[in-house]
Design a protein around this motif. Structure first.
Motif, mmCIF file in Angstrom:
data_model
loop_
_atom_site.group_PDB
_atom_site.id
_atom_site.type_symbol
_atom_site.label_atom_id
_atom_site.label_comp_id
_atom_site.label_asym_id
_atom_site.label_seq_id
_atom_site.Cartn_x
_atom_site.Cartn_y
_atom_site.Cartn_z
ATOM 1 N N UNK A 1 -7.440 3.146 -8.856
ATOM 2 C CA UNK A 1 -6.233 3.324 -9.660
ATOM 3 C C UNK A 1 -5.079 3.936 -8.898
ATOM 4 N N UNK A 2 -5.367 4.557 -7.747
ATOM 5 C CA UNK A 2 -4.333 5.203 -6.953
ATOM 6 C C UNK A 2 -3.976 4.426 -5.692
ATOM 7 N N UNK A 3 -4.723 3.380 -5.380
ATOM 8 C CA UNK A 3 -4.449 2.632 -4.159
ATOM 9 C C UNK A 3 -3.048 2.014 -4.129
ATOM 10 N N UNK A 4 -2.537 1.481 -5.252
ATOM 11 C CA UNK A 4 -1.153 0.986 -5.185
ATOM 12 C C UNK A 4 -0.163 2.062 -4.764
ATOM 13 N N UNK A 5 -0.337 3.285 -5.267
ATOM 14 C CA UNK A 5 0.559 4.354 -4.859
ATOM 15 C C UNK A 5 0.341 4.739 -3.405
ATOM 16 N N UNK A 6 -0.898 4.616 -2.911
ATOM 17 C CA UNK A 6 -1.143 4.895 -1.502
ATOM 18 C C UNK A 6 -0.398 3.888 -0.632
ATOM 19 N N UNK A 7 -0.373 2.614 -1.060
ATOM 20 C CA UNK A 7 0.404 1.617 -0.331
ATOM 21 C C UNK A 7 1.890 1.920 -0.351
ATOM 22 N N UNK A 8 2.379 2.402 -1.506
ATOM 23 C CA UNK A 8 3.788 2.777 -1.586
ATOM 24 C C UNK A 8 4.094 3.959 -0.680
ATOM 25 N N UNK A 9 3.164 4.911 -0.597
ATOM 26 C CA UNK A 9 3.355 6.051 0.297
ATOM 27 C C UNK A 9 3.451 5.581 1.741
ATOM 28 N N UNK A 10 2.608 4.614 2.112
ATOM 29 C CA UNK A 10 2.620 4.131 3.495
ATOM 30 C C UNK A 10 3.970 3.535 3.846
ATOM 31 N N UNK A 11 4.526 2.715 2.964
ATOM 32 C CA UNK A 11 5.827 2.120 3.228
ATOM 33 C C UNK A 11 6.913 3.188 3.202
ATOM 34 N N UNK A 12 6.810 4.136 2.249
ATOM 35 C CA UNK A 12 7.792 5.203 2.185
ATOM 36 C C UNK A 12 7.783 6.082 3.421
ATOM 37 N N UNK A 13 6.590 6.326 3.980
ATOM 38 C CA UNK A 13 6.511 7.114 5.212
ATOM 39 C C UNK A 13 7.114 6.376 6.393
ATOM 40 N N UNK A 14 7.152 5.040 6.313
ATOM 41 C CA UNK A 14 7.703 4.256 7.417
ATOM 42 C C UNK A 14 9.222 4.151 7.331
ATOM 43 N N UNK A 15 9.743 3.804 6.145
ATOM 44 C CA UNK A 15 11.181 3.587 6.016
ATOM 45 C C UNK A 15 11.940 4.750 5.433
ATOM 46 N N UNK A 16 11.263 5.667 4.740
ATOM 47 C CA UNK A 16 11.960 6.749 4.069
ATOM 48 C C UNK A 16 11.915 8.076 4.780
#
Length: 598
Positions: free
Chosen positions: A236-251
């Motif tokens: 249930x949290x894996x989608x947010x983990x994917x969002x964190x990965x992208x956010x750590x890269x571009x944000x």
């Protein structure tokens, strides 16, 4: 089959729309690209008509934005993203090099985040594995405070103290993997605290499921129970983990700037400010592609972890009666929230009678004293007064944006086929770039920061809603209620939304301090609060250069911001969990009522 084909087309269409919007950015904002490029190349050179005409001829601006965009898109199949308008270098090698740096930093930061999340959940895992969760209060608010700390503040403290003063680790520059620990800590600690809180919220329900009770009765070791509980909650949290990965890269723009890291986020921001469209378009396209890959990988791992239970509708709800395991007396839950609320109210009450704009150049950067409990800033202004006066606007605006993003996240999360690709695309856009696009379309004003932050802050909430709904629809009690004749709207109103709203609302409250910081960060581009406004995040930004000489000027607003995060999380734990339990206790009655109606 149609949905499988439609999703990639929808994703590609959104990416194309975003890239086209960026390609038209100077013309939408009615700015002269030649003038912006000239300032980026040489700030001292005069912007004479002849010089501007020469730059327009070099860049081909006279051909118009559509022609330029078409030529740029035509070169992509050959791997040619054009040449930088400011440096003249080829775009593709530079963007790929920046991507490699960001991916390395993201990987290390993700490792830090996972370790932090594990530390946050360690107590619940231990108690659940030994069947001792009943009557225990939920996890402490320390993780909430950590989640509320600004990344750039952590980066400044780590660079100054650990890197410069102690000399334990490299602080500035980028010369290989040995320079990753400090920026990875600054990025990973807050992200891991958020993930840990979300996971800790679901673990008690997993330990209360029938499989856990049966396994404990058979003498299965506690370590195996804990491992299976994690496997139950992580999807249930894996989608947010994917969002964190992208956010750590571009944000991670602020952290990359503090540590002087040539990553993709910093490269994209510099291109956006200089209106270097080829670099900006290529960087954004890479971020969108990375978001698509991260989402696909997260979905694949989630399906592998859940197994056929998701397909067969054999899951048990994580948001029903099992929450009683995490249910100490309500008074115990309310004590931390009341204490944090009183402390925050005391700070505001003591500071409101003071003048936040009064200057005293003879009392610059004074330490805390009876006259100035929080000390003074670089202009001799009372920090307590500025923190208190900035509280009203900051809190009201952050709460309004949180309410907007929560509503949008839940509504769009109910439509995963529509929102899935949209979430990936929006999450790939750094907030600064979103602010520039909003300004180009609507102009700069008081509503600009609200629109910019709201435009990107709903994405994690929508991803969380979709993931929880997917699992909730595969539960046994929902299948039984559906078999009794319940319609789609009945299930949504009485079963799905009551189960999903509490955890998503807690997630939104956990992000409340981050919303306040995102608003302040836009002030650097003239899109948000401007001096002498006492907005909290702006106080952090103004006093950051003096963090080593006068740490109280930074620590005071940061501590109040962390206090806000702790208050938001503990208040949610005291109220929303009880609602979840009362809702779950009605499920049996609703099913009986429905059966009687049949």
């Amino acid at each position: 089959m149609g949905s499988r084909v439609g999703a990639p087309l929808w994703r590609a269409g959104l990416a194309a729309l975003l890239v086209c919007g960026i390609g038209l950015l100077p013309w939408l904002s009615h700015t002269d690209p030649a003038l912006t490029v000239l300032k980026a190349r040489s700030a001292e050179r005069d912007a004479t008509p002849a010089v501007l005409a020469e730059i327009r001829a070099q860049l081909g601006l006279e051909r118009g934005p559509l022609r330029l965009l078409g030529e740029w898109l035509g070169g992509l199949p050959r791997g040619d993203a054009g040449r930088s308008w400011t440096s003249g270098a080829e775009v593709t090698p530079g963007v790929l090099q920046a991507l490699g740096v960001s991916l390395l930093l993201m990987a290390v930061a993700l490792g830090v985040a996972l370790c932090t999340a594990a530390a946050v959940c360690a107590r619940t895992l231990y108690l659940g594995a030994h069947r001792r969760l009943a009557g225990r209060p939920p996890g402490g608010s320390g993780s909430a405070m950590l989640a509320a700390l600004p990344e750039f503040l952590l980066a400044s403290v780590l660079a100054t103290v650990v890197g410069v003063q102690l000399g334990w680790l490299p602080a500035l520059g980028w010369y290989g993997p040995q320079y990753t620990p400090l920026p990875a800590l600054a990025l990973g600690l807050p992200a891991g605290a958020v993930l840990g809180r979300l996971l800790d919220d679901q673990l008690p329900a997993a330990f209360a499921e029938p499989w856990a009770t049966a396994a404990a009765a058979r003498g299965i070791p506690g370590r195996s129970l804990a491992r299976q509980a994690l496997r139950r909650c992580v999807p249930g949290l894996l989608p947010n983990l994917g969002l964190f990965a992208v956010g750590l890269t571009g944000g991670s723009v602020a952290v990359e700037q503090i540590f002087d890291i040539p990553g993709l986020g910093r490269t994209t921001l510099q291109a956006a400010i200089a209106q270097d469209l080829p670099v900006l378009q290529a960087g954004t396209l890479v971020l969108v592609a990375l978001a698509a890959v991260a989402t696909a990988a997260a979905g694949l791992v989630a399906r592998r972890l859940v197994g056929p239970a998701l397909r067969d509708g054999a899951l048990h709800t994580l948001h029903g009666p099992s929450h009683t395991l995490h249910g100490p007396p309500s008074t115990v839950r309310r004590i931390p929230a009341i204490a944090y609320g009183l402390l925050l109210s005391a700070v505001i009450s003591l500071g409101l009678p003071r003048d936040p704009l009064a200057l005293d150049t003879t009392a610059r950067l004074q330490p805390p004293s009876a006259a100035h409990p929080f000390g003074t800033d670089a202009l001799g202004r009372d920090v307590l007064a500025r923190v208190a006066h900035g509280a009203i606007d900051t809190l009201l605006l952050a709460l309004a944006i949180t309410a907007i993003t929560l509503t949008a996240g839940v509504l769009l999360g109910l439509l995963p086929r529509l929102s899935g690709p949209l979430v990936d695309t929006v999450n790939a856009v750094p907030p600064v770039l979103a602010a520039l696009l909003v300004t180009a379309l609507w102009g700069s004003g008081t509503a600009t920061p609200v629109l910019a932050v709201s435009a990107v802050a709903w994405a994690p909430l929508a991803a969380h809603t979709s993931a929880l709904l997917r699992e909730e629809r595969a539960t046994l009690h929902l299948a039984a209620t559906r078999a009794l004749g319940a319609g789609r709207w009945y299930l949504l109103r009485n079963e799905l939304l009551p189960a999903v709203l509490p955890p998503v609302a807690r997630h939104a409250l956990l992000r409340l301090p981050g919303v306040a910081l995102a608003l302040a960060s836009l002030g650097f581009l003239g899109l948000g609060a401007q001096p002498p406004s006492p907005e909290w995040g702006l106080l952090l930004a103004e006093n950051q250069p003096y963090a080593e000489r006068a740490p109280w000027a930074v620590l005071a607003p940061a501590a109040v911001l962390a206090l806000l995060g702790a208050l938001a999380v503990t208040a949610a734990g005291a109220g929303l969990l009880r609602r979840s339990r009362s809702t779950s206790s009605q499920q049996g009655a609703l099913t009986v009522e429905l059966a009687g109606a049949r």
